[in-house]
Design an enzyme around this catalytic site. Structure first.
Site, short mmCIF file in Angstrom:
data_model
loop_
_atom_site.label_atom_id
_atom_site.label_comp_id
_atom_site.label_asym_id
_atom_site.label_seq_id
_atom_site.Cartn_x
_atom_site.Cartn_y
_atom_site.Cartn_z
N HIS A 123 -22.41 -24.30 -4.78
CA HIS A 123 -21.43 -25.28 -4.30
C HIS A 123 -22.02 -26.32 -3.37
O HIS A 123 -21.34 -27.25 -2.97
CB HIS A 123 -20.29 -24.56 -3.58
CG HIS A 123 -20.67 -24.06 -2.22
ND1 HIS A 123 -21.41 -22.93 -2.02
CD2 HIS A 123 -20.42 -24.57 -0.99
CE1 HIS A 123 -21.60 -22.75 -0.73
NE2 HIS A 123 -21.02 -23.73 -0.08
C1 UD1 Z 1 -17.30 -26.14 3.02
C2 UD1 Z 1 -18.32 -26.06 4.14
C3 UD1 Z 1 -19.51 -25.21 3.71
C4 UD1 Z 1 -19.06 -23.86 3.17
C5 UD1 Z 1 -18.05 -24.10 2.07
C6 UD1 Z 1 -17.55 -22.81 1.48
C7 UD1 Z 1 -18.50 -28.08 5.54
C8 UD1 Z 1 -19.32 -29.27 5.84
N1 UD1 Z 1 -18.87 -27.37 4.48
O1 UD1 Z 1 -17.91 -26.84 1.94
O2 UD1 Z 1 -20.34 -24.98 4.83
O3 UD1 Z 1 -20.17 -23.16 2.68
O4 UD1 Z 1 -16.95 -24.83 2.62
O5 UD1 Z 1 -16.71 -23.08 0.42
O6 UD1 Z 1 -17.57 -27.79 6.25
N2 UD1 Z 1 -11.67 -28.61 -2.60
C9 UD1 Z 1 -10.66 -28.10 -3.39
N3 UD1 Z 1 -9.82 -27.17 -2.84
C10 UD1 Z 1 -9.93 -26.76 -1.56
C11 UD1 Z 1 -10.94 -27.30 -0.76
C12 UD1 Z 1 -11.81 -28.21 -1.29
O7 UD1 Z 1 -10.53 -28.45 -4.55
O8 UD1 Z 1 -9.13 -25.90 -1.13
C13 UD1 Z 1 -12.61 -29.58 -3.20
C14 UD1 Z 1 -12.27 -30.99 -2.86
O9 UD1 Z 1 -12.57 -31.78 -3.96
C15 UD1 Z 1 -13.22 -31.30 -1.73
C16 UD1 Z 1 -14.44 -30.46 -2.10
O10 UD1 Z 1 -13.90 -29.30 -2.71
O11 UD1 Z 1 -13.50 -32.65 -1.62
C17 UD1 Z 1 -15.30 -30.07 -0.94
O12 UD1 Z 1 -14.54 -29.43 0.07
P1 UD1 Z 1 -15.06 -29.47 1.59
O13 UD1 Z 1 -14.12 -28.73 2.48
O14 UD1 Z 1 -15.37 -30.89 2.00
O15 UD1 Z 1 -16.46 -28.77 1.57
P2 UD1 Z 1 -17.03 -27.49 0.79
O16 UD1 Z 1 -17.95 -27.98 -0.25
O17 UD1 Z 1 -15.92 -26.57 0.38
#
Ligand code: UD1
Length: 368
Positions: free
Chosen positions: A204
């Site tokens: 991820h």
């Molecule tokens: C975040 C953490 C990372 C952790 C990971 C575990 C930061 C910088 N990163 O990364 O350290 O390892 O979580 O999962 O805080 N999205 C969904 N559903 C959700 C949440 C997110 O579809 O419930 C999608 C969205 O398109 C979003 C993308 O995932 O833009 C990334 O989500 P984000 O919270 O920015 O970071 P993670 O990659 O999940």
């Protein structure tokens, strides 16, 4: 007050929350930033880890780093002003961690950082920025390992602020493993998997899944590996989105030997990890869990914040290059190091959560 919001934070905090709830006379406010909002990334962890309902959900959601952090910070500030905590606990290294630490520090509220001192020394990782800043503005730093403690000392942090307590993920894993094993047989049957005869994959990190060339390297490696071995890939929304938008998903779906699924709950994930012959990941937490359960791990990153797993020869680093991934995964043999969860190991045999709570309660800076 404890502030969390992203999947790994639920896992790291659960035993600390349970320990806090046991102590009489102590009031705990659980604030959910809402960084993760999908059921599979959030609520299922509340259910499976038996977390109490949050006092507030700040519904921060997704966004660029600045937007997500700034939204979380303003909303956490409001929560702190309203609820007036004597201490703010922040686990891990996500944007929620950073936002909560910054908001609390500016309001001069003491901060306890769970998993302090982890370092990958790779400043291109957002998590490395988050954890460095958080450590330097925290009051009590709960280091999971000796190495994490040394990292903090090397950065000039006063010894009196550092407490090497062990890793709370050990406590979580010890609690969940029996349940995960009870349901293992039926889960394997349902997924048509044989014990110790499949590769478990997660990916991820933006550096792996947002980059088309790296993602292609990973997909090609999985296709090749799946010629001789079953592959199970519970995909994070970020990975799934990129697999779909770049057209890789059709190639994977055509290959019946690769099960591409939604993200799994913690119990299912531990159940599969415990039964897998090997794991391929870019997660931080899974590297530790693989080591503790004795499952050989290949990590698709240039660096790791858990060098203990490399030293124990339980984990190897590779970049997102097909050939290297294939060679390392096919090379790995189960139980090279054996299960360590109940033995002496760098992350402790358990009890980190109890030590964290004892340290807080006896610290003069905690003055409710
Ligand atoms: C975040 C953490 C990372 C952790 C990971 C575990 C930061 C910088 N990163 O990364 O350290 O390892 O979580 O999962 O805080 N999205 C969904 N559903 C959700 C949440 C997110 O579809 O419930 C999608 C969205 O398109 C979003 C993308 O995932 O833009 C990334 O989500 P984000 O919270 O920015 O970071 P993670 O990659 O999940």
């Amino acid at each position: 007050m404890i502030v969390l919001g992203a999947r790994p934070q639920f896992v790291k905090s659960a035993p600390v929350i349970h320990e806090l709830l046991k102590r009489r006379g102590l009031k705990l406010q659980l604030i959910n930033s809402g960084q993760h909002y999908d059921y599979e990334l959030s609520q299922i962890f509340f259910d499976q880890l038996k977390l109490p309902p949050h006092a507030l959900n700040l519904q921060v959601g997704s966004g660029s780093h600045a937007i997500q952090t700034a939204k979380a910070m303003t909303r956490i500030e409001q929560a702190i002003l309203k609820l007036k905590p004597a201490l703010v606990l922040v686990p891990g290294d996500t944007n929620t961690t950073l936002a909560a630490a910054l908001a609390a520090a500016k309001l001069t509220i003491p901060i306890g950082h769970i998993e302090a001192g982890a370092r990958s020394f790779d400043m291109t990782m957002p998590e490395e920025i988050n954890r460095r800043v958080t450590d330097h503005i925290s009051t009590m730093l709960f280091a999971p390992t000796k190495n994490a403690e040394h990292n903090l000392q090397n950065e000039g942090i006063a010894a009196g602020r550092i407490f090497q307590v062990g890793d709370t993920m050990v406590d979580t894993l010890r609690t969940v493993l029996p349940t995960a094993r009870e349901s293992q047989k039926s889960l394997l049957e349902k997924m048509r998997l044989n014990k110790q005869d499949f590769l478990l994959v997660t990916a991820h990190r933006p550096g792996n899944v947002d980059n088309e060339e790296h993602l292609r390297g990973i997909v090609n490696a999985l296709l090749r590996i799946s010629e001789t071995r079953r592959v199970v890939f519970p995909a994070h929304p970020r990975a799934m989105h990129n697999l779909r938008s770049r057209g890789f998903i059709r190639r994977i779906r055509r290959w019946s030997n690769i099960s591409l699924t939604k993200p799994l709950g913690y119990v299912e994930m531990i159940s599969l990890l415990d039964a897998a012959s090997a794991v391929l990941t870019d997660s931080g937490g899974l590297q530790k869990e693989a080591y503790l359960l004795g499952v050989p791990c290949t990590t698709m990153r240039k660096s790791t914040e858990w060098p203990e797993t490399i030293l124990a020869q339980a984990n190897r680093l590779v970049d997102a290059n097909s050939q290297k991934i294939i060679r390392n995964v096919l090379d790995s043999r189960r139980t090279r190091t054996g299960m360590r969860l109940y033995d002496e190991n760098p992350f402790s045999r358990g009890g980190a959560s109890r030590r964290i709570v004892n340290t807080i309660l006896s610290n003069p800076l905690f003055d409710p």
